[in-house]
Design a protein around this motif. Structure first.
Motif, PDB file in Angstrom:
ATOM      1  N   THR A  71      -3.728   4.129  -8.137  1.00  0.00           N
ATOM      2  CA  THR A  71      -4.071   4.563  -6.786  1.00  0.00           C
ATOM      3  C   THR A  71      -3.086   3.931  -5.826  1.00  0.00           C
ATOM      4  O   THR A  71      -2.370   2.983  -6.176  1.00  0.00           O
ATOM      5  CB  THR A  71      -5.514   4.156  -6.421  1.00  0.00           C
ATOM      6  OG1 THR A  71      -5.883   4.770  -5.177  1.00  0.00           O
ATOM      7  CG2 THR A  71      -5.645   2.651  -6.273  1.00  0.00           C
ATOM      8  N   GLY A  72      -3.042   4.437  -4.612  1.00  0.00           N
ATOM      9  CA  GLY A  72      -2.156   3.866  -3.611  1.00  0.00           C
ATOM     10  C   GLY A  72      -2.691   2.552  -3.075  1.00  0.00           C
ATOM     11  O   GLY A  72      -3.899   2.333  -2.987  1.00  0.00           O
ATOM     12  N   GLY A  73      -1.776   1.678  -2.702  1.00  0.00           N
ATOM     13  CA  GLY A  73      -2.143   0.386  -2.151  1.00  0.00           C
ATOM     14  C   GLY A  73      -1.061  -0.636  -2.426  1.00  0.00           C
ATOM     15  O   GLY A  73      -0.011  -0.317  -3.000  1.00  0.00           O
ATOM     16  N   THR A  74      -1.307  -1.863  -2.036  1.00  0.00           N
ATOM     17  CA  THR A  74      -0.311  -2.917  -2.219  1.00  0.00           C
ATOM     18  C   THR A  74      -0.786  -4.010  -3.171  1.00  0.00           C
ATOM     19  O   THR A  74      -0.080  -4.989  -3.385  1.00  0.00           O
ATOM     20  CB  THR A  74       0.040  -3.562  -0.859  1.00  0.00           C
ATOM     21  OG1 THR A  74      -1.152  -4.104  -0.268  1.00  0.00           O
ATOM     22  CG2 THR A  74       0.641  -2.533   0.088  1.00  0.00           C
ATOM     23  N   GLY A  75      -1.983  -3.855  -3.741  1.00  0.00           N
ATOM     24  CA  GLY A  75      -2.500  -4.848  -4.671  1.00  0.00           C
ATOM     25  C   GLY A  75      -1.879  -4.720  -6.041  1.00  0.00           C
ATOM     26  O   GLY A  75      -1.078  -3.812  -6.322  1.00  0.00           O
ATOM     27  N   ASN A  76      -2.263  -5.618  -6.943  1.00  0.00           N
ATOM     28  CA  ASN A  76      -1.744  -5.575  -8.303  1.00  0.00           C
ATOM     29  C   ASN A  76      -2.067  -4.229  -8.959  1.00  0.00           C
ATOM     30  O   ASN A  76      -3.205  -3.771  -8.942  1.00  0.00           O
ATOM     31  CB  ASN A  76      -2.364  -6.696  -9.139  1.00  0.00           C
ATOM     32  CG  ASN A  76      -1.840  -8.066  -8.741  1.00  0.00           C
ATOM     33  OD1 ASN A  76      -0.819  -8.183  -8.074  1.00  0.00           O
ATOM     34  ND2 ASN A  76      -2.548  -9.102  -9.142  1.00  0.00           N
ATOM     35  N   GLY A  77      -1.038  -3.601  -9.519  1.00  0.00           N
ATOM     36  CA  GLY A  77      -1.221  -2.342 -10.215  1.00  0.00           C
ATOM     37  C   GLY A  77      -1.278  -1.117  -9.330  1.00  0.00           C
ATOM     38  O   GLY A  77      -1.385   0.004  -9.847  1.00  0.00           O
ATOM     39  N   GLU A  78      -1.215  -1.292  -8.008  1.00  0.00           N
ATOM     40  CA  GLU A  78      -1.274  -0.153  -7.090  1.00  0.00           C
ATOM     41  C   GLU A  78       0.143   0.297  -6.709  1.00  0.00           C
ATOM     42  O   GLU A  78       1.124  -0.406  -6.945  1.00  0.00           O
ATOM     43  CB  GLU A  78      -2.086  -0.532  -5.852  1.00  0.00           C
ATOM     44  CG  GLU A  78      -3.539  -0.836  -6.179  1.00  0.00           C
ATOM     45  CD  GLU A  78      -4.370  -1.242  -4.963  1.00  0.00           C
ATOM     46  OE1 GLU A  78      -5.598  -1.043  -4.982  1.00  0.00           O
ATOM     47  OE2 GLU A  78      -3.783  -1.782  -3.987  1.00  0.00           O
ATOM     48  N   PHE A  79       0.233   1.498  -6.106  1.00  0.00           N
ATOM     49  CA  PHE A  79       1.513   2.110  -5.776  1.00  0.00           C
ATOM     50  C   PHE A  79       1.630   2.337  -4.270  1.00  0.00           C
ATOM     51  O   PHE A  79       0.634   2.599  -3.589  1.00  0.00           O
ATOM     52  CB  PHE A  79       1.666   3.482  -6.452  1.00  0.00           C
ATOM     53  CG  PHE A  79       1.318   3.505  -7.915  1.00  0.00           C
ATOM     54  CD1 PHE A  79       1.905   2.614  -8.794  1.00  0.00           C
ATOM     55  CD2 PHE A  79       0.424   4.437  -8.412  1.00  0.00           C
ATOM     56  CE1 PHE A  79       1.601   2.645 -10.149  1.00  0.00           C
ATOM     57  CE2 PHE A  79       0.116   4.486  -9.760  1.00  0.00           C
ATOM     58  CZ  PHE A  79       0.698   3.590 -10.631  1.00  0.00           C
ATOM     59  N   TRP A  80       2.858   2.290  -3.780  1.00  0.00           N
ATOM     60  CA  TRP A  80       3.121   2.704  -2.399  1.00  0.00           C
ATOM     61  C   TRP A  80       4.185   3.791  -2.373  1.00  0.00           C
ATOM     62  O   TRP A  80       3.915   4.917  -2.013  1.00  0.00           O
ATOM     63  CB  TRP A  80       3.518   1.508  -1.533  1.00  0.00           C
ATOM     64  CG  TRP A  80       3.274   1.770  -0.074  1.00  0.00           C
ATOM     65  CD1 TRP A  80       4.210   2.004   0.893  1.00  0.00           C
ATOM     66  CD2 TRP A  80       1.996   1.846   0.583  1.00  0.00           C
ATOM     67  NE1 TRP A  80       3.609   2.217   2.109  1.00  0.00           N
ATOM     68  CE2 TRP A  80       2.241   2.127   1.956  1.00  0.00           C
ATOM     69  CE3 TRP A  80       0.684   1.718   0.160  1.00  0.00           C
ATOM     70  CZ2 TRP A  80       1.226   2.278   2.889  1.00  0.00           C
ATOM     71  CZ3 TRP A  80      -0.334   1.854   1.098  1.00  0.00           C
ATOM     72  CH2 TRP A  80      -0.054   2.136   2.433  1.00  0.00           C
ATOM     73  N   TRP A  81       5.415   3.453  -2.815  1.00  0.00           N
ATOM     74  CA  TRP A  81       6.461   4.464  -2.991  1.00  0.00           C
ATOM     75  C   TRP A  81       6.952   4.417  -4.436  1.00  0.00           C
ATOM     76  O   TRP A  81       8.106   4.067  -4.707  1.00  0.00           O
ATOM     77  CB  TRP A  81       7.634   4.224  -2.046  1.00  0.00           C
ATOM     78  CG  TRP A  81       7.360   4.472  -0.599  1.00  0.00           C
ATOM     79  CD1 TRP A  81       6.260   5.058  -0.038  1.00  0.00           C
ATOM     80  CD2 TRP A  81       8.225   4.146   0.495  1.00  0.00           C
ATOM     81  NE1 TRP A  81       6.368   5.107   1.318  1.00  0.00           N
ATOM     82  CE2 TRP A  81       7.567   4.559   1.690  1.00  0.00           C
ATOM     83  CE3 TRP A  81       9.476   3.547   0.593  1.00  0.00           C
ATOM     84  CZ2 TRP A  81       8.141   4.371   2.950  1.00  0.00           C
ATOM     85  CZ3 TRP A  81      10.045   3.363   1.844  1.00  0.00           C
ATOM     86  CH2 TRP A  81       9.378   3.781   3.008  1.00  0.00           C
ATOM     87  N   PRO A  82       6.124   4.769  -5.391  1.00  0.00           N
ATOM     88  CA  PRO A  82       6.578   4.729  -6.789  1.00  0.00           C
ATOM     89  C   PRO A  82       7.686   5.755  -7.009  1.00  0.00           C
ATOM     90  O   PRO A  82       7.637   6.857  -6.476  1.00  0.00           O
ATOM     91  CB  PRO A  82       5.312   5.085  -7.568  1.00  0.00           C
ATOM     92  CG  PRO A  82       4.522   5.944  -6.619  1.00  0.00           C
ATOM     93  CD  PRO A  82       4.782   5.357  -5.254  1.00  0.00           C
ATOM     94  N   SER A  83       8.689   5.384  -7.793  1.00  0.00           N
ATOM     95  CA  SER A  83       9.851   6.262  -7.904  1.00  0.00           C
ATOM     96  C   SER A  83      10.319   6.531  -9.323  1.00  0.00           C
ATOM     97  O   SER A  83      11.003   7.537  -9.553  1.00  0.00           O
ATOM     98  CB  SER A  83      11.023   5.699  -7.087  1.00  0.00           C
ATOM     99  OG  SER A  83      11.329   4.386  -7.500  1.00  0.00           O
ATOM    100  N   SER A  84      10.001   5.684 -10.292  1.00  0.00           N
ATOM    101  CA  SER A  84      10.519   5.888 -11.636  1.00  0.00           C
ATOM    102  C   SER A  84       9.639   5.140 -12.628  1.00  0.00           C
ATOM    103  O   SER A  84       8.984   4.149 -12.274  1.00  0.00           O
ATOM    104  CB  SER A  84      11.964   5.388 -11.724  1.00  0.00           C
ATOM    105  OG  SER A  84      12.503   5.570 -13.020  1.00  0.00           O
TER     106      SER A  84
END
Length: 343
Positions: A71-84
């Motif tokens: 899921t989106g977010g800034t915590g461990n395992g979360e995504f913000w701008w995932p790219s690869s």
């Protein structure tokens, strides 16, 4: 390239879906050792309601939906701008995030394991990391885009080396994006703003380059993801030209793909359950004649991609399965188009 030796369209996976069976602005995919697809959904913009759209969809090439995680977010395992994303030899999945300046590690079911990386410009630090790839020794190569370099790490994140600096000369970069390794260890880098592909040894020695700015055969406009097959053919997501181009080992132009998509099985299931939308689609002109008046060939391609449904619109990544299939991540159409070699 003769038709007998050209890739042919096979089928499409996916359609737009905020969660569940479908994709939302996919940017990359990886295949594990069993051929299962992990599709990375960037799902922006970053508003609270859209954060759950940032996820990894797990499915097969035959469109069997196996689940999702993240899921989106800034915590461990979360995504913000995932790219690869990429798998190591043990089957762990690594995902790089441009905004969070880190590489996160997951098990095959999507369970978070660890992460490493921090922002900055010193050795081992990151500034908008965009793409990752592993070599045969499980070392990770990373396109460090706004630091205009490639960095090499162990899979645990220990810095091993770097090469590159800002510029447009041999071995220099202007926002490198895609990265891929050939079976002989040659490292290929999509030099995004320099509109070219550069080749290096695994230690960063410059070997050559191909491509130049433009929209003709063999020319590039903002090349993004790329892949190399066992014969040395190089596949480039020519993002700015709305196409995928294929080059020989020496950089000679071989073929260009614009997109040939038909509705996926998931999309057809949706239309079967929603006959009004199916009827509206059947009555629509999915290949409109755009007429004349567009100034350049690249501008015309953008208009075609936005209006002709079967074409690529924002191709960001190309992946291969070793069985002759070519997977093109079609970001703005929220799908993956699959081609295969006819020979």
């Amino acid at each position: 390239m003769s038709a007998a030796n050209s890739p042919v369209y096979d089928h499409t996976i996916g359609f737009q879906s905020n969660q569940g069976r479908g994709f939302n602005n996919p940017v990359d995919l990886a295949l594990n050792s069993r051929g299962i697809l992990y599709v990375l959904n960037r799902g922006g913009p970053e508003t609270p309601v859209r954060l759950p759209y940032k996820r990894v969809t797990i499915c097969t090439a035959d469109e069997e939906y196996l689940g999702e995680f993240g899921t989106g977010g800034t915590g461990n395992g979360e995504f913000w701008w995932p790219s690869s994303l990429a798998f190591d030899s043990a089957g762990r999945l690594y995902i790089v995030d441009e905004a969070l300046q880190r590489v996160s590690i997951y098990d095959a079911e999507g369970g978070y394991l660890d992460h490493w990386g921090e922002g900055g410009s010193r050795d081992g630090q990151l500034n908008r990391p965009s793409s990752i790839a592993f070599d045969q020794d499980d070392n990770l190569y990373l396109a460090d885009s706004l630091n205009h370099r490639v960095q090499k790490f162990t899979k645990e994140g220990r810095f091993l080396g770097k090469w590159g600096e800002p510029g447009d000369g041999p071995g220099q970069f202007n926002m490198p994006w895609g990265i891929a390794l050939a079976s002989d260890g040659t490292v290929y880098v999509a030099d995004w703003r320099n509109d070219r592909i550069q080749k290096f040894t695994i230690s960063g020695e410059f070997l050559g380059q191909f491509g130049e700015s433009g929209d003709g055969e063999g020319q590039l406009s903002r090349p993004a993801g790329l892949a190399v097959d066992s014969t040395g053919r190089v596949y480039v997501a020519d993002w700015g030209n709305e196409r995928v181009q294929i080059f020989g080992p020496a950089g000679d132009f071989l073929a260009s793909l614009r997109g040939d998509s038909a509705p996926s099985r998931w999309a057809q299931d949706y239309f079967n359950a929603n006959p009004d939308e199916a009827r509206a689609r059947a009555e629509s002109n999915l290949e409109p004649d755009l007429g004349v008046g567009v100034a350049t060939r690249s501008e015309r391609r953008r208009e075609e991609s936005a209006n002709i449904e079967k074409l690529f619109w924002g191709p960001t990544s190309v992946r291969l399965d070793g069985q002759g299939h070519i997977y093109v991540v079609d970001s703005l159409r929220h799908r993956v188009q699959i081609y295969r070699w006819a020979d």
